[in-house]
Design a protein around this motif. Structure first.
Motif, PDB file in Angstrom:
ATOM      1  N   HIS A 100       2.841   5.895   7.199  1.00  0.00           N
ATOM      2  CA  HIS A 100       1.649   5.416   6.496  1.00  0.00           C
ATOM      3  C   HIS A 100       2.022   5.152   5.037  1.00  0.00           C
ATOM      4  O   HIS A 100       3.092   5.541   4.567  1.00  0.00           O
ATOM      5  CB  HIS A 100       0.484   6.411   6.607  1.00  0.00           C
ATOM      6  CG  HIS A 100       0.755   7.767   6.031  1.00  0.00           C
ATOM      7  ND1 HIS A 100       0.448   8.110   4.730  1.00  0.00           N
ATOM      8  CD2 HIS A 100       1.322   8.882   6.587  1.00  0.00           C
ATOM      9  CE1 HIS A 100       0.795   9.367   4.514  1.00  0.00           C
ATOM     10  NE2 HIS A 100       1.324   9.860   5.624  1.00  0.00           N
ATOM     11  N   TYR A 101       1.120   4.504   4.328  1.00  0.00           N
ATOM     12  CA  TYR A 101       1.399   4.014   2.973  1.00  0.00           C
ATOM     13  C   TYR A 101       1.846   5.121   2.020  1.00  0.00           C
ATOM     14  O   TYR A 101       2.720   4.907   1.174  1.00  0.00           O
ATOM     15  CB  TYR A 101       0.148   3.321   2.433  1.00  0.00           C
ATOM     16  CG  TYR A 101       0.262   2.788   1.032  1.00  0.00           C
ATOM     17  CD1 TYR A 101       1.154   1.763   0.723  1.00  0.00           C
ATOM     18  CD2 TYR A 101      -0.542   3.296   0.016  1.00  0.00           C
ATOM     19  CE1 TYR A 101       1.248   1.262  -0.559  1.00  0.00           C
ATOM     20  CE2 TYR A 101      -0.463   2.791  -1.282  1.00  0.00           C
ATOM     21  CZ  TYR A 101       0.443   1.775  -1.565  1.00  0.00           C
ATOM     22  OH  TYR A 101       0.529   1.284  -2.838  1.00  0.00           O
ATOM     23  N   HIS A 102       1.289   6.307   2.133  1.00  0.00           N
ATOM     24  CA  HIS A 102       1.557   7.382   1.183  1.00  0.00           C
ATOM     25  C   HIS A 102       2.699   8.296   1.618  1.00  0.00           C
ATOM     26  O   HIS A 102       2.958   9.307   0.961  1.00  0.00           O
ATOM     27  CB  HIS A 102       0.288   8.216   0.971  1.00  0.00           C
ATOM     28  CG  HIS A 102      -0.812   7.456   0.314  1.00  0.00           C
ATOM     29  ND1 HIS A 102      -0.915   7.307  -1.043  1.00  0.00           N
ATOM     30  CD2 HIS A 102      -1.858   6.763   0.841  1.00  0.00           C
ATOM     31  CE1 HIS A 102      -1.973   6.580  -1.341  1.00  0.00           C
ATOM     32  NE2 HIS A 102      -2.559   6.237  -0.217  1.00  0.00           N
ATOM     33  N   SER A 103       3.384   7.960   2.700  1.00  0.00           N
ATOM     34  CA  SER A 103       4.397   8.874   3.226  1.00  0.00           C
ATOM     35  C   SER A 103       5.695   8.869   2.428  1.00  0.00           C
ATOM     36  O   SER A 103       6.566   9.703   2.679  1.00  0.00           O
ATOM     37  CB  SER A 103       4.690   8.556   4.701  1.00  0.00           C
ATOM     38  OG  SER A 103       5.130   7.223   4.855  1.00  0.00           O
ATOM     39  N   GLY A 104       5.847   7.940   1.484  1.00  0.00           N
ATOM     40  CA  GLY A 104       7.017   7.963   0.616  1.00  0.00           C
ATOM     41  C   GLY A 104       7.851   6.701   0.644  1.00  0.00           C
ATOM     42  O   GLY A 104       7.990   6.027  -0.380  1.00  0.00           O
ATOM     43  N   PRO A 105       8.425   6.328   1.781  1.00  0.00           N
ATOM     44  CA  PRO A 105       9.244   5.110   1.818  1.00  0.00           C
ATOM     45  C   PRO A 105       8.433   3.857   1.528  1.00  0.00           C
ATOM     46  O   PRO A 105       7.207   3.838   1.664  1.00  0.00           O
ATOM     47  CB  PRO A 105       9.778   5.099   3.258  1.00  0.00           C
ATOM     48  CG  PRO A 105       9.661   6.510   3.738  1.00  0.00           C
ATOM     49  CD  PRO A 105       8.455   7.058   3.055  1.00  0.00           C
ATOM     50  N   ASP A 106       9.142   2.801   1.156  1.00  0.00           N
ATOM     51  CA  ASP A 106       8.506   1.529   0.820  1.00  0.00           C
ATOM     52  C   ASP A 106       8.506   0.633   2.060  1.00  0.00           C
ATOM     53  O   ASP A 106       9.564   0.302   2.593  1.00  0.00           O
ATOM     54  CB  ASP A 106       9.279   0.874  -0.337  1.00  0.00           C
ATOM     55  CG  ASP A 106       8.710  -0.471  -0.745  1.00  0.00           C
ATOM     56  OD1 ASP A 106       7.591  -0.804  -0.298  1.00  0.00           O
ATOM     57  OD2 ASP A 106       9.390  -1.194  -1.498  1.00  0.00           O
ATOM     58  N   ALA A 107       7.311   0.233   2.476  1.00  0.00           N
ATOM     59  CA  ALA A 107       7.196  -0.655   3.637  1.00  0.00           C
ATOM     60  C   ALA A 107       7.196  -2.128   3.254  1.00  0.00           C
ATOM     61  O   ALA A 107       7.058  -2.997   4.114  1.00  0.00           O
ATOM     62  CB  ALA A 107       5.940  -0.323   4.436  1.00  0.00           C
ATOM     63  N   GLY A 108       7.310  -2.424   1.956  1.00  0.00           N
ATOM     64  CA  GLY A 108       7.505  -3.785   1.473  1.00  0.00           C
ATOM     65  C   GLY A 108       6.522  -4.803   2.007  1.00  0.00           C
ATOM     66  O   GLY A 108       5.319  -4.741   1.724  1.00  0.00           O
ATOM     67  N   PRO A 109       7.000  -5.769   2.807  1.00  0.00           N
ATOM     68  CA  PRO A 109       6.120  -6.839   3.307  1.00  0.00           C
ATOM     69  C   PRO A 109       4.923  -6.338   4.099  1.00  0.00           C
ATOM     70  O   PRO A 109       3.853  -6.951   4.070  1.00  0.00           O
ATOM     71  CB  PRO A 109       7.058  -7.668   4.190  1.00  0.00           C
ATOM     72  CG  PRO A 109       8.422  -7.391   3.664  1.00  0.00           C
ATOM     73  CD  PRO A 109       8.394  -5.975   3.209  1.00  0.00           C
ATOM     74  N   LEU A 110       5.093  -5.212   4.809  1.00  0.00           N
ATOM     75  CA  LEU A 110       3.970  -4.671   5.578  1.00  0.00           C
ATOM     76  C   LEU A 110       2.852  -4.237   4.645  1.00  0.00           C
ATOM     77  O   LEU A 110       1.667  -4.396   4.966  1.00  0.00           O
ATOM     78  CB  LEU A 110       4.442  -3.501   6.442  1.00  0.00           C
ATOM     79  CG  LEU A 110       3.359  -2.789   7.260  1.00  0.00           C
ATOM     80  CD1 LEU A 110       2.622  -3.767   8.177  1.00  0.00           C
ATOM     81  CD2 LEU A 110       3.974  -1.651   8.071  1.00  0.00           C
TER      82      LEU A 110
END
Length: 633
Positions: A59-69
């Protein structure tokens, strides 16, 4: 002197393969765009993207960057288009002021808004987000109250309630408010809401009142507990679909490629033309991928000669120019004794031929002859009263005047260069975020004037900021953005960058040891007295009408007259599109003649908002979700 400088610059221009002294070449046009079919039968858009190689999290706040998503799969209540007045209502059907209470906004959510897992978007989704993830918005809020599943009220702090116009801008700045769905994160949301509502209210007379989240007194214990809840929320592993509400959802990804597919539950699905978005990891081969038709869009504006070469080598490419609402220039580091003398800062305004620099590096934009103002000139022209706008000091290239002022400051020109008032030879170091082309030209120009300049490249803007902040930094000055406003069309955006993001910190503007607030006392635009710049900025979103214009004038003119740095030229970017694959693009009548579309539009020019929206970093996905950019099949 002028002849020597010109020879130096011609050498630099040659080494950069520039053609800054030659008019633009006419690039062959593209025929049949409106009358013939394209090549995108599969309705796929391809562009560059970036995301965490080791995984994007759940999910958005989990740390990694999902970039285009994140850009194409998550959204907020509203979305502004950078440099324009355009604000799209997205998950919000409407945002209106409560007729019974001017300090309250009523937000109504679309009835047909759904999460990608099929759950409806509800009021508690936004309460969940704002109470869990404190940000600038929550420093203006007093409370959020659910009216029903599809309606909630935002209670703004009465003593610093943003204006009605500013509220929509602030809400649209928070572009990913739909990222913490209540049905997934209920336990964390309920706990943090209970914690927050149980705190005592903060005193409006407290100097930190403007910064406190939800107007509460955050005790050490409350902050500790909030931190625990937030940490647990971020660590939560969601087993289902990556939660979002936007036009696209995740299909698959690996280290180098991410594929998004059209979200069938999206409320504007009928307007979304591309069935898939394919993103390739960015790198040094971006341009080659564009030229080889491997991607159909690329943000950027290369040097003039390179741009013309790219367009000539691929007859399907068009390049638009878009003002970036920023200025490139020089910032002085106030750790250094040299800048404590205002006359020296004034003298440096005259040393550089800014027009020559601009023609060499940013051919299609305009030169700025002002000191650092923290707001680009065309933005200032829009927001200031005309009389105040004319008060912004303007300079020229005049080395004789620079010499006169430096001598008045006690400096001496000797055979081997300049010596300051303490008879110390002046040798300066400039830090850059990797902007070698600009740094090399500055090194030559300052050198010709008699001031040796050493170049130190940092690892991007973050590295430049960190290096400038260390005690006794090696930088005497920095080349970076002397103004930037990517936060919507309001003066608050420009000064957010200056005070909260980069410039004031990078320049080591003095701060109050007790409060940490910047101590920048400036003269009002009308000359009637002085004011504290931070205090005006802190309330900038509360001002309206003539008062907003007047306060903005004080900031722009007041900061300009302190000579804190040097504005060189207005920022400009570009957008490449492949016309074989992308349809419905603006100004087909122009690129039918010349695919290097050189028109640089301003706020009130016809077609400006549409053009700005084509740049993915200005409007993000809105041009795609509203059918403004389509597949050319």
């Amino acid at each position: 002197m002028r002849r020597k400088i010109s020879k130096i610059l011609l050498g630099i221009c040659f080494s950069l393969s520039l053609t800054s002294c030659i008019g633009s070449k006419v690039i062959a046009g593209y025929e049949g765009y409106l009358t013939q079919p394209g090549k995108n039968k599969e309705k796929v858009m391809k562009m560059i993207g970036g995301w965490t190689k080791t995984g994007i999290g759940s999910h958005y706040h989990s740390g990694p960057d999902a970039g285009p998503l994140v850009m194409f799969g998550l959204e907020g209540l509203a979305q502004y288009v950078r440099t324009s007045d355009k604000i799209y209502m997205l998950l919000a059907e409407s945002i209106e002021t409560d007729p019974d209470n001017q300090n309250v906004s009523i937000v109504k959510i679309r009835d047909n808004a759904y999460w990608t897992d099929g759950n409806p978007v509800i009021a508690k989704d936004f309460m969940s987000y704002w109470y869990l993830a404190h940000n600038e918005m929550t420093s203006y809020m007093l409370d959020i109250v659910e009216v029903n599943n599809k309606t909630f009220k935002i209670y703004w702090k009465p003593y610093c309630s943003p204006s009605e116009e500013a509220r929509k801008i602030l809400i649209s700045q928070d572009k990913k408010t739909a990222c913490a769905p209540y049905h997934i994160f209920k336990d964390y949301a309920d706990e943090v809401i209970e914690l927050t509502k149980g705190l005592k209210p903060n005193d409006p007379e407290d100097i930190y009142y403007y910064q406190t989240h939800f107007g509460k007194k955050w005790t050490e214990e409350a902050n500790r507990r909030y931190g625990e809840i937030y940490t647990n929320f971020r660590a939560h592993v969601h087993d289902g679909i990556y939660p979002g509400t936007g036009p696209y959802m995740l299909d698959q990804y690996d280290e180098n490629t991410m594929i998004l597919k059209k979200n069938p539950l999206y409320y504007n699905a009928d307007l979304v033309s591309f069935e898939k978005m394919i993103f390739k990891r960015g790198g040094p081969t971006n341009i080659q991928m564009l030229l080889n038709n491997e991607i159909y869009y690329l943000d950027g504006l290369p040097l003039k000669a390179n741009l013309e070469s790219y367009l000539q080598s691929n007859g399907s490419l068009v390049n638009y120019k878009v003002l970036t609402q920023d200025t490139l220039g020089i910032l002085f580091n106030f750790q250094k004794d040299i800048w404590q003398d205002k006359k020296v800062r004034e003298a440096f305004q005259y040393i550089l031929d800014r027009d020559l620099i601009r023609r060499s590096l940013a051919y299609y934009t305009t030169t700025t002859w002002t000191p650092l103002t923290a707001m680009c000139d065309y933005e200032a022209e829009k927001w200031l009263n005309p009389d105040d706008f004319l008060k912004i000091p303007k300079f020229r290239h005049d080395e004789a005047k620079a010499t006169e002022l430096l001598e008045e400051a006690g400096w001496t020109k000797k055979s081997d260069g300049w010596y300051d008032a303490n008879n110390k030879k002046v040798e300066l170091t400039v830090g850059t975020p990797g902007w070698n082309d600009l740094a090399n030209i500055l090194q030559s120009l300052f050198g010709q004037f008699g001031i040796p300049l050493t170049i130190k490249n940092a690892d991007g803007p973050g590295g430049l900021l960190a290096n400038s902040r260390v005690a006794n930094s090696e930088y005497d000055m920095m080349t970076y953005l002397t103004s930037l406003n990517p936060w919507g069309n309001h003066p608050g955006g420009a000064y957010k960058h200056f005070f909260d993001q980069m410039d004031a910190a990078m320049m080591n503007i003095p701060t109050d040891p007790n409060t940490g607030r910047y101590k920048l006392i400036c003269t009002k635009a009308d000359g009637t007295g002085t004011f504290d710049a931070w205090s005006v900025y802190e309330r900038i979103y509360t001002f309206t009408g003539d008062n907003l214009r007047s306060k903005t004038g004080d900031l722009v003119v007041g900061i300009a007259n302190e000579y804190l740095g040097i504005d060189l030229y207005n920022g400009l970017t570009g957008s490449f599109f492949n016309l074989d694959y992308v349809g419905n693009l603006p100004f087909p009548e122009k690129f039918a003649i010349d695919r290097n579309v050189i028109d640089v539009l301003h706020y009130d020019d016809y077609g400006h908002d549409e053009l700005a929206g084509t740049n993915v970093f200005f409007g993000e996905y809105t041009s795609y979700s509203h059918g403004l950019i389509t597949a050319r099949d």
